[in-house]
Design an enzyme around this catalytic site. Structure first.
Site, PDB file in Angstrom:
ATOM      1  N   HIS A  56       0.305   8.275  10.965  1.00  8.78           N
ATOM      2  CA  HIS A  56       1.237   7.362  10.169  1.00  8.78           C
ATOM      3  C   HIS A  56       0.495   5.921  10.035  1.00  8.78           C
ATOM      4  CE1 HIS A  56       2.135   6.084  14.443  1.00  8.78           C
ATOM      5  NE2 HIS A  56       2.954   5.105  13.842  1.00  8.78           N
ATOM      6  N   HIS A  58       1.286   2.817  10.647  1.00 10.72           N
ATOM      7  CA  HIS A  58       1.418   1.445  11.374  1.00 10.72           C
ATOM      8  C   HIS A  58      -0.186   0.910  11.739  1.00 10.72           C
ATOM      9  CE1 HIS A  58       5.859   2.420  12.644  1.00 10.72           C
ATOM     10  NE2 HIS A  58       5.476   1.441  11.267  1.00 10.72           N
ATOM     11  N   ASP A  60      -1.275  -0.161  14.464  1.00 11.83           N
ATOM     12  CA  ASP A  60      -1.688   0.145  15.821  1.00 11.83           C
ATOM     13  C   ASP A  60      -2.352   1.589  15.703  1.00 11.83           C
ATOM     14  OD1 ASP A  60       0.780   0.847  15.671  1.00 11.83           O
ATOM     15  OD2 ASP A  60       1.003   0.799  17.933  1.00 11.83           O
ATOM     16  N   HIS A  61      -2.315   2.294  14.636  1.00 10.99           N
ATOM     17  CA  HIS A  61      -3.006   3.617  14.518  1.00 10.99           C
ATOM     18  C   HIS A  61      -3.901   3.631  13.489  1.00 10.99           C
ATOM     19  CE1 HIS A  61       0.337   5.692  17.251  1.00 10.99           C
ATOM     20  NE2 HIS A  61       0.987   4.358  16.846  1.00 10.99           N
ATOM     21  N   HIS A 114      10.363   8.048  12.203  1.00 18.89           N
ATOM     22  CA  HIS A 114       9.635   6.876  12.751  1.00 18.89           C
ATOM     23  C   HIS A 114       9.205   5.925  11.354  1.00 18.89           C
ATOM     24  CE1 HIS A 114       7.112   4.125  15.196  1.00 18.89           C
ATOM     25  NE2 HIS A 114       6.312   4.321  14.767  1.00 18.89           N
ATOM     26  N   ASP A 133       3.974   8.710  17.007  1.00 19.24           N
ATOM     27  CA  ASP A 133       4.891   8.256  17.613  1.00 19.24           C
ATOM     28  C   ASP A 133       6.181   8.788  17.286  1.00 19.24           C
ATOM     29  OD1 ASP A 133       3.279   6.139  18.336  1.00 19.24           O
ATOM     30  OD2 ASP A 133       3.796   4.461  16.982  1.00 19.24           O
ATOM     31  N   HIS A 171       1.494   6.452  22.794  1.00 18.80           N
ATOM     32  CA  HIS A 171       1.774   5.169  23.561  1.00 18.80           C
ATOM     33  C   HIS A 171       1.908   5.934  25.051  1.00 18.80           C
ATOM     34  CE1 HIS A 171       1.899   2.176  20.587  1.00 18.80           C
ATOM     35  NE2 HIS A 171       2.461   2.929  19.809  1.00 18.80           N
TER      36      HIS A 171
HETATM   37 ZN   LIG Z   1       4.100   3.807  14.923  1.00 13.35          ZN
END
Ligand SMILES: [Zn+2]
Length: 255
Positions: A56, A58, A60-61, A114, A133, A171
């Site tokens: 996805h 985001h 942080d990915h 998400h 996530d 995570h």
């Molecule tokens: Zn995420």
């Protein structure tokens, strides 16, 4: 061993994971939270990065994708429904599409909620699923772009995978998730056993993932919203699973 995996921490509490095909040497990074730890993992394993499989959009990915692409000229596979929010992307995929990492065959499962276009990657022969996530051990992602009903349907798709499928998530949230889950199902003995196991894993500096879907569905309250005892336990007996899920998710947001 049909596939090799290598799990490593990134950023504050993200996981990166490499999956390698022993037959061809092809290696995929599942997401790229930051380039440095992925490069370190490649150096440690001696594996050759050929693909990045993005779950996805985001940051942080995805923040490491650009630098890894420049360094390795790897292919970047991303969810079709949010590919415009990820860069660079070579291949856009959706439900049922096949993704090869060398000779390993993965299938795309759309798991929105998400984010609106979130996807997971399931490698049936290797018995591996990379769920980003959407699903965490004893938890699930926040419902940011979708609805609780959408997220519940996504989680059921993952729950329906074979019990011996190993789940890799994005995570390390397991200990906090267990503290919350115990408030939903204080009498769940599988969950109580998982709490003991996770305490040991963390004390020894070990990751708490992967977990099998078979173990997870006995202890993760977000996968158990259609169990009558869960609905009864939170005071809404007989309610539809999506409503029970929404109530558990709302409580977790405030926990
Ligand atoms: Zn995420």
């Amino acid at each position: 061993m049909l596939a090799h995996t290598y799990l490593f921490p990134c950023l504050k509490d993200n996981y990166g994971v490499l999956v390698q095909d022993p037959e061809t040497g092809a290696t995929a990074a599942i997401d790229a939270p930051e380039a440095g730890p992925v490069e370190a993992a490649l150096a440690k394993t001696g594996w050759r990065l050929t693909d990045i499989l993005v779950t996805h959009h985001h940051n942080d990915h995805t923040a490491g994708i650009g630098a890894l692409k420049v360094q390795h000229q790897c292919r970047v596979v991303a969810p079709r429904n949010e590919a415009q929010r990820i860069s660079p992307v070579d291949e856009k995929v959706g439900e049922g599409d096949v993704v090869h990492v060398g000779s390993l065959l993965g299938r795309v499962i759309e798991t929105p909620g998400h984010t609106s276009g979130h996807i997971s990657y399931f490698f049936p022969a290797a018995k591996l699923a990379f769920v980003g996530d959407t699903l965490f051990s004893i938890g699930c992602g926040r419902v940011i772009e979708g609805t609780p009903g959408m997220m519940w349907r996504s989680l059921v798709k993952l729950r329906d995978l074979p019990n011996d499928t190993e789940i890799y998530c994005g995570h390390e949230y397991t200990a906090a998730n267990i503290r919350f889950a115990r408030t939903i199902e204080p009498d769940n003995l599988v969950l109580a056993a998982r709490e003991v196991q996770v305490k040991q894993q963390i004390a020894q500096g070990e990751p708490t993932i992967p977990v099998t879907i078979g173990d997870e569905k006995l202890a993760n309250p977000f996968l158990r919203a259609d169990q009558p005892e869960v609905a009864a336990g939170i005071g809404i007996p007989g309610k539809a699973a999506a409503q029970v899920f929404a109530e558990i998710r709302a409580r977790k947001n405030k926990f």
